[in-house]
Design a protein around this motif. Structure first.
Motif, PDB file in Angstrom:
ATOM      1  N   ARG A 135       2.708  47.822 -14.156  1.00 38.04           N
ATOM      2  CA  ARG A 135       3.202  46.538 -14.656  1.00 38.04           C
ATOM      3  C   ARG A 135       4.368  46.062 -13.793  1.00 38.04           C
ATOM      4  O   ARG A 135       5.305  46.812 -13.510  1.00 38.04           O
ATOM      5  N   ILE A 136       4.292  44.781 -13.410  1.00 38.13           N
ATOM      6  CA  ILE A 136       5.409  44.089 -12.782  1.00 38.13           C
ATOM      7  C   ILE A 136       5.972  43.160 -13.847  1.00 38.13           C
ATOM      8  O   ILE A 136       5.268  42.271 -14.327  1.00 38.13           O
ATOM      9  N   PRO A 137       7.237  43.346 -14.262  1.00 37.37           N
ATOM     10  CA  PRO A 137       7.821  42.488 -15.306  1.00 37.37           C
ATOM     11  C   PRO A 137       7.911  41.024 -14.873  1.00 37.37           C
ATOM     12  O   PRO A 137       7.814  40.696 -13.690  1.00 37.37           O
ATOM     13  N   THR A 138       8.136  40.176 -15.836  1.00 38.62           N
ATOM     14  CA  THR A 138       8.190  38.728 -15.626  1.00 38.62           C
ATOM     15  C   THR A 138       9.473  38.280 -14.927  1.00 38.62           C
ATOM     16  O   THR A 138      10.432  39.032 -14.793  1.00 38.62           O
ATOM     17  N   ASN A 139       9.458  37.009 -14.507  1.00 40.04           N
ATOM     18  CA  ASN A 139      10.624  36.295 -13.980  1.00 40.04           C
ATOM     19  C   ASN A 139      11.304  36.975 -12.799  1.00 40.04           C
ATOM     20  O   ASN A 139      12.523  37.128 -12.768  1.00 40.04           O
ATOM     21  N   GLN A 140      10.498  37.368 -11.816  1.00 40.48           N
ATOM     22  CA  GLN A 140      11.041  37.899 -10.567  1.00 40.48           C
ATOM     23  C   GLN A 140      10.654  36.935  -9.452  1.00 40.48           C
ATOM     24  O   GLN A 140       9.627  36.274  -9.514  1.00 40.48           O
ATOM     25  N   TRP A 141      11.496  36.871  -8.448  1.00 37.38           N
ATOM     26  CA  TRP A 141      11.207  35.996  -7.328  1.00 37.38           C
ATOM     27  C   TRP A 141      11.246  36.790  -6.047  1.00 37.38           C
ATOM     28  O   TRP A 141      12.042  37.707  -5.878  1.00 37.38           O
ATOM     29  N   GLY A 142      10.377  36.412  -5.128  1.00 38.47           N
ATOM     30  CA  GLY A 142      10.379  37.007  -3.799  1.00 38.47           C
ATOM     31  C   GLY A 142       9.540  36.165  -2.872  1.00 38.47           C
ATOM     32  O   GLY A 142       8.723  35.359  -3.312  1.00 38.47           O
ATOM     33  N   PRO A 143       9.728  36.320  -1.570  1.00 38.32           N
ATOM     34  CA  PRO A 143       8.929  35.556  -0.621  1.00 38.32           C
ATOM     35  C   PRO A 143       7.457  35.950  -0.709  1.00 38.32           C
ATOM     36  O   PRO A 143       7.120  37.057  -1.130  1.00 38.32           O
ATOM     37  N   ALA A 144       6.587  35.021  -0.321  1.00 35.83           N
ATOM     38  CA  ALA A 144       5.147  35.294  -0.336  1.00 35.83           C
ATOM     39  C   ALA A 144       4.826  36.410   0.651  1.00 35.83           C
ATOM     40  O   ALA A 144       5.502  36.581   1.662  1.00 35.83           O
ATOM     41  N   GLY A 145       3.800  37.168   0.330  1.00 39.42           N
ATOM     42  CA  GLY A 145       3.371  38.241   1.222  1.00 39.42           C
ATOM     43  C   GLY A 145       3.005  39.482   0.449  1.00 39.42           C
ATOM     44  O   GLY A 145       2.951  39.486  -0.787  1.00 39.42           O
ATOM     45  N   GLN A 146       2.781  40.534   1.178  1.00 35.63           N
ATOM     46  CA  GLN A 146       2.366  41.797   0.575  1.00 35.63           C
ATOM     47  C   GLN A 146       3.583  42.651   0.247  1.00 35.63           C
ATOM     48  O   GLN A 146       4.499  42.792   1.055  1.00 35.63           O
ATOM     49  N   TYR A 147       3.573  43.224  -0.956  1.00 33.20           N
ATOM     50  CA  TYR A 147       4.602  44.157  -1.407  1.00 33.20           C
ATOM     51  C   TYR A 147       3.916  45.501  -1.641  1.00 33.20           C
ATOM     52  O   TYR A 147       2.803  45.546  -2.144  1.00 33.20           O
ATOM     53  N   SER A 148       4.606  46.572  -1.309  1.00 35.38           N
ATOM     54  CA  SER A 148       3.986  47.886  -1.493  1.00 35.38           C
ATOM     55  C   SER A 148       5.031  48.954  -1.774  1.00 35.38           C
ATOM     56  O   SER A 148       6.235  48.743  -1.578  1.00 35.38           O
ATOM     57  N   ASP A 149       4.551  50.068  -2.211  1.00 36.08           N
ATOM     58  CA  ASP A 149       5.375  51.253  -2.465  1.00 36.08           C
ATOM     59  C   ASP A 149       4.503  52.459  -2.186  1.00 36.08           C
ATOM     60  O   ASP A 149       3.272  52.392  -2.306  1.00 36.08           O
ATOM     61  N   THR A 150       5.103  53.553  -1.819  1.00 35.67           N
ATOM     62  CA  THR A 150       4.389  54.806  -1.626  1.00 35.67           C
ATOM     63  C   THR A 150       5.004  55.842  -2.555  1.00 35.67           C
ATOM     64  O   THR A 150       6.204  56.105  -2.476  1.00 35.67           O
ATOM     65  N   VAL A 151       4.184  56.351  -3.455  1.00 38.94           N
ATOM     66  CA  VAL A 151       4.658  57.383  -4.382  1.00 38.94           C
ATOM     67  C   VAL A 151       3.935  58.690  -4.065  1.00 38.94           C
ATOM     68  O   VAL A 151       2.781  58.686  -3.626  1.00 38.94           O
ATOM     69  N   ILE A 152       4.618  59.793  -4.280  1.00 39.74           N
ATOM     70  CA  ILE A 152       4.028  61.109  -4.068  1.00 39.74           C
ATOM     71  C   ILE A 152       3.516  61.626  -5.406  1.00 39.74           C
ATOM     72  O   ILE A 152       4.261  61.680  -6.387  1.00 39.74           O
ATOM     73  N   VAL A 153       2.236  61.982  -5.431  1.00 37.35           N
ATOM     74  CA  VAL A 153       1.608  62.562  -6.618  1.00 37.35           C
ATOM     75  C   VAL A 153       1.536  64.063  -6.381  1.00 37.35           C
ATOM     76  O   VAL A 153       0.999  64.520  -5.371  1.00 37.35           O
ATOM     77  N   THR A 154       2.110  64.842  -7.316  1.00 40.31           N
ATOM     78  CA  THR A 154       2.131  66.300  -7.191  1.00 40.31           C
ATOM     79  C   THR A 154       1.273  66.909  -8.282  1.00 40.31           C
ATOM     80  O   THR A 154       1.418  66.558  -9.467  1.00 40.31           O
ATOM     81  N   LEU A 155       0.390  67.815  -7.913  1.00 40.34           N
ATOM     82  CA  LEU A 155      -0.489  68.505  -8.850  1.00 40.34           C
ATOM     83  C   LEU A 155      -0.185  69.990  -8.779  1.00 40.34           C
ATOM     84  O   LEU A 155      -0.372  70.622  -7.742  1.00 40.34           O
TER      85      LEU A 155
END
Length: 158
Positions: A135-155
C-alpha cells in the motif's frame, strides 16, 4: 543375528552427517518484482494497493517424512525503518509505502521487531505461496516516473 546388527551399526556410522537435513529454495527469481502498484497519481485521495507473492520449496533430504519448518522475514529496503518503507525515484524523491501479510493491510511484514511480523509455517515440497500486500498511502507528491525499492527476503528453515 548379532553380525547383522553390528554391520548396520557400522554402516550407519559411516554415512555423512547430518543424516536428514532440510533444504529450501525460492522459485521467484532474484530481482523479480514482488509488488507492482501500477500507476499512482500524485495527491490521490485513495491508497494505491498492490499484491504479489513469494513462492518457495522446502524438502527434507533423505527419507525424513517430516515437513520443514520455516520463518520468513522481509527487510526495510531503502528506508532504515519498517514504517514507512520508501520507494525511490531517480531524482531522489520518495513515496512512502509498506508491505503487509494480510489483505486488510494491518500486519506489517518485517523481522519481528518494532511491531512487525514474520511469517512462519511448515511445508513439504512446494510450500503455500506467501501473498504480500502493498500500500502507498494517500496525498503524496513526487515527479512522474518509476519508483522502486529493493527489499531482502530471508528464509530460515530447519
Amino acid at each position: 543375528m548379532p553380525r547383522f546388527i553390528v554391520l548396520l551399526a557400522l554402516l550407519a556410522s559411516s554415512l555423512p552427517l547430518p543424516l536428514f537435513a532440510a533444504s529450501c529454495s525460492f522459485i521467484t527469481p532474484d530481482g523479480s518484482t514482488l509488488v507492482n502498484f501500477s500507476t499512482v497519481m500524485s495527491l490521490q485521495t485513495t491508497p494505491a494497493d498492490g499484491q504479489g507473492q513469494i513462492i518457495f520449496t522446502c524438502t527434507q533430504d533423505g527419507l525424513d517424512p517430516r515437513p520443514v519448518s520455516y520463518e520468513m522475514s522481509i527487510g526495510t529496503g531503502n528506508s532504515s525503518t519498517f514504517t514507512p518503507r520508501r520507494l525511490m525515484h531517480s531524482s531522489g524523491a520518495t513515496l512512502d509505502y509498506n508491505l503487509y501479510s494480510d489483505r486488510q493491510r494491518r500486519k506489517i511484514l518485517g523481522d519481528g521487531s518494532a511491531g512487525t511480523e514474520t511469517v512462519s509455517g511448515r511445508c513439504r515440497i512446494v510450500c503455500t505461496p506467501l501473498i504480500v500486500y502493498g500500500r502507498i498511502p494517500t496525498n503524496q507528491w513526487g515527479p512522474a516516473g518509476q519508483y522502486s525499492d529493493t527489499v531482502i527476503v530471508t528464509l530460515e528453515f530447519n
